[in-house]
Design a protein around this motif. Structure first.
Motif, PDB file in Angstrom:
ATOM      1  N   VAL A  88       0.829  -1.211   0.000  1.00 18.09           N
ATOM      2  CA  VAL A  88       0.000   0.000   0.000  1.00 18.09           C
ATOM      3  C   VAL A  88       0.861   1.258   0.000  1.00 18.09           C
ATOM      4  O   VAL A  88       0.679   2.148  -0.828  1.00 18.09           O
ATOM      5  CB  VAL A  88      -0.958   0.017   1.213  1.00 18.09           C
ATOM      6  N   ASN A  89       1.803   1.350   0.922  1.00 19.77           N
ATOM      7  CA  ASN A  89       2.533   2.589   1.148  1.00 19.77           C
ATOM      8  C   ASN A  89       3.609   2.877   0.112  1.00 19.77           C
ATOM      9  O   ASN A  89       3.971   4.034  -0.086  1.00 19.77           O
ATOM     10  CB  ASN A  89       3.165   2.586   2.537  1.00 19.77           C
ATOM     11  N   TYR A  90       4.131   1.863  -0.537  1.00 18.92           N
ATOM     12  CA  TYR A  90       5.215   2.065  -1.483  1.00 18.92           C
ATOM     13  C   TYR A  90       4.831   1.653  -2.905  1.00 18.92           C
ATOM     14  O   TYR A  90       4.821   2.460  -3.817  1.00 18.92           O
ATOM     15  CB  TYR A  90       6.452   1.299  -1.013  1.00 18.92           C
ATOM     16  N   LEU A  91       4.494   0.387  -3.085  1.00 12.53           N
ATOM     17  CA  LEU A  91       4.203  -0.104  -4.432  1.00 12.53           C
ATOM     18  C   LEU A  91       2.949   0.529  -5.019  1.00 12.53           C
ATOM     19  O   LEU A  91       2.868   0.726  -6.236  1.00 12.53           O
ATOM     20  CB  LEU A  91       4.091  -1.630  -4.433  1.00 12.53           C
ATOM     21  N   GLY A  92       1.991   0.873  -4.181  1.00 11.43           N
ATOM     22  CA  GLY A  92       0.799   1.574  -4.675  1.00 11.43           C
ATOM     23  C   GLY A  92       1.156   2.920  -5.291  1.00 11.43           C
ATOM     24  O   GLY A  92       0.606   3.305  -6.318  1.00 11.43           O
ATOM     25  N   ALA A  93       2.090   3.631  -4.678  1.00  8.47           N
ATOM     26  CA  ALA A  93       2.536   4.914  -5.231  1.00  8.47           C
ATOM     27  C   ALA A  93       3.245   4.708  -6.561  1.00  8.47           C
ATOM     28  O   ALA A  93       3.028   5.453  -7.520  1.00  8.47           O
ATOM     29  CB  ALA A  93       3.460   5.624  -4.239  1.00  8.47           C
ATOM     30  N   VAL A  94       4.082   3.684  -6.637  1.00 10.22           N
ATOM     31  CA  VAL A  94       4.795   3.396  -7.877  1.00 10.22           C
ATOM     32  C   VAL A  94       3.809   3.021  -8.984  1.00 10.22           C
ATOM     33  O   VAL A  94       3.902   3.521 -10.109  1.00 10.22           O
ATOM     34  CB  VAL A  94       5.835   2.272  -7.656  1.00 10.22           C
ATOM     35  N   ARG A  95       2.825   2.172  -8.666  1.00 13.41           N
ATOM     36  CA  ARG A  95       1.790   1.799  -9.645  1.00 13.41           C
ATOM     37  C   ARG A  95       1.073   3.040 -10.190  1.00 13.41           C
ATOM     38  O   ARG A  95       0.848   3.168 -11.381  1.00 13.41           O
ATOM     39  CB  ARG A  95       0.744   0.899  -8.988  1.00 13.41           C
ATOM     40  N   THR A  96       0.694   3.916  -9.275  1.00 13.52           N
ATOM     41  CA  THR A  96      -0.056   5.099  -9.673  1.00 13.52           C
ATOM     42  C   THR A  96       0.813   6.048 -10.512  1.00 13.52           C
ATOM     43  O   THR A  96       0.350   6.613 -11.498  1.00 13.52           O
ATOM     44  CB  THR A  96      -0.625   5.830  -8.445  1.00 13.52           C
TER      45      THR A  96
END
Length: 139
Positions: A88-96
């Motif tokens: 949530v905190n890291y990979l979600g930002a990268v995905r977005t």
């Protein structure tokens, strides 16, 4: 901020909701998404996604503030607990960011607001963009 298109992930409560309210009050067009929203504004950041409904072609800013925090004592934290937080905190930002990259490039004014670690670096074309203190210009 008048007329600027801002995407907020995690815009349903807490900091994200307040940021959305302030940006709207200052004339920004806010596109907020959250796992707790229903309908077109629902987004599960832990999964890959192919679309964010109703986005304009040009995005001027991106605010990433969903979050998880596991308040168990360290001794009771499992690897899966850490994986979920990273998802949530890291990979979600990268995905977005991957998803929004072309929309952000269309804007001359590009800002990113995220609580990611200060030393995290992204490669953007051939330039390295270092994230510091939460507000960043993406060149």
């Amino acid at each position: 901020m008048k007329g600027k298109n801002i995407v907020i992930i995690g815009g349903n409560s807490g900091i994200g909701k307040k940021v959305a309210e302030k940006l709207s009050q200052n004339g920004a067009e806010v596109y907020a998404y959250s796992r707790s929203f229903t309908g077109e504004q629902h987004l599960d950041i832990e999964k890959d996604f192919e679309a964010l409904p109703n986005l304009p072609e040009t995005i001027h800013g991106f605010v990433y503030c969903p979050g998880t925090i596991n308040l168990k004592p360290f001794k009771r934290l499992t690897i899966d607990d850490f994986r979920q937080d990273l998802e949530v905190n890291y990979l979600g930002a990268v995905r977005t960011l991957h998803f929004l990259e072309n929309s952000l490039k269309r804007s001359l004014l590009r800002h990113l607001l995220t609580p990611l670690w200060p030393t995290l670096c992204f490669l953007h074309r051939t330039k390295k963009v270092q994230l510091k203190k939460g507000i960043h210009l993406v060149e």
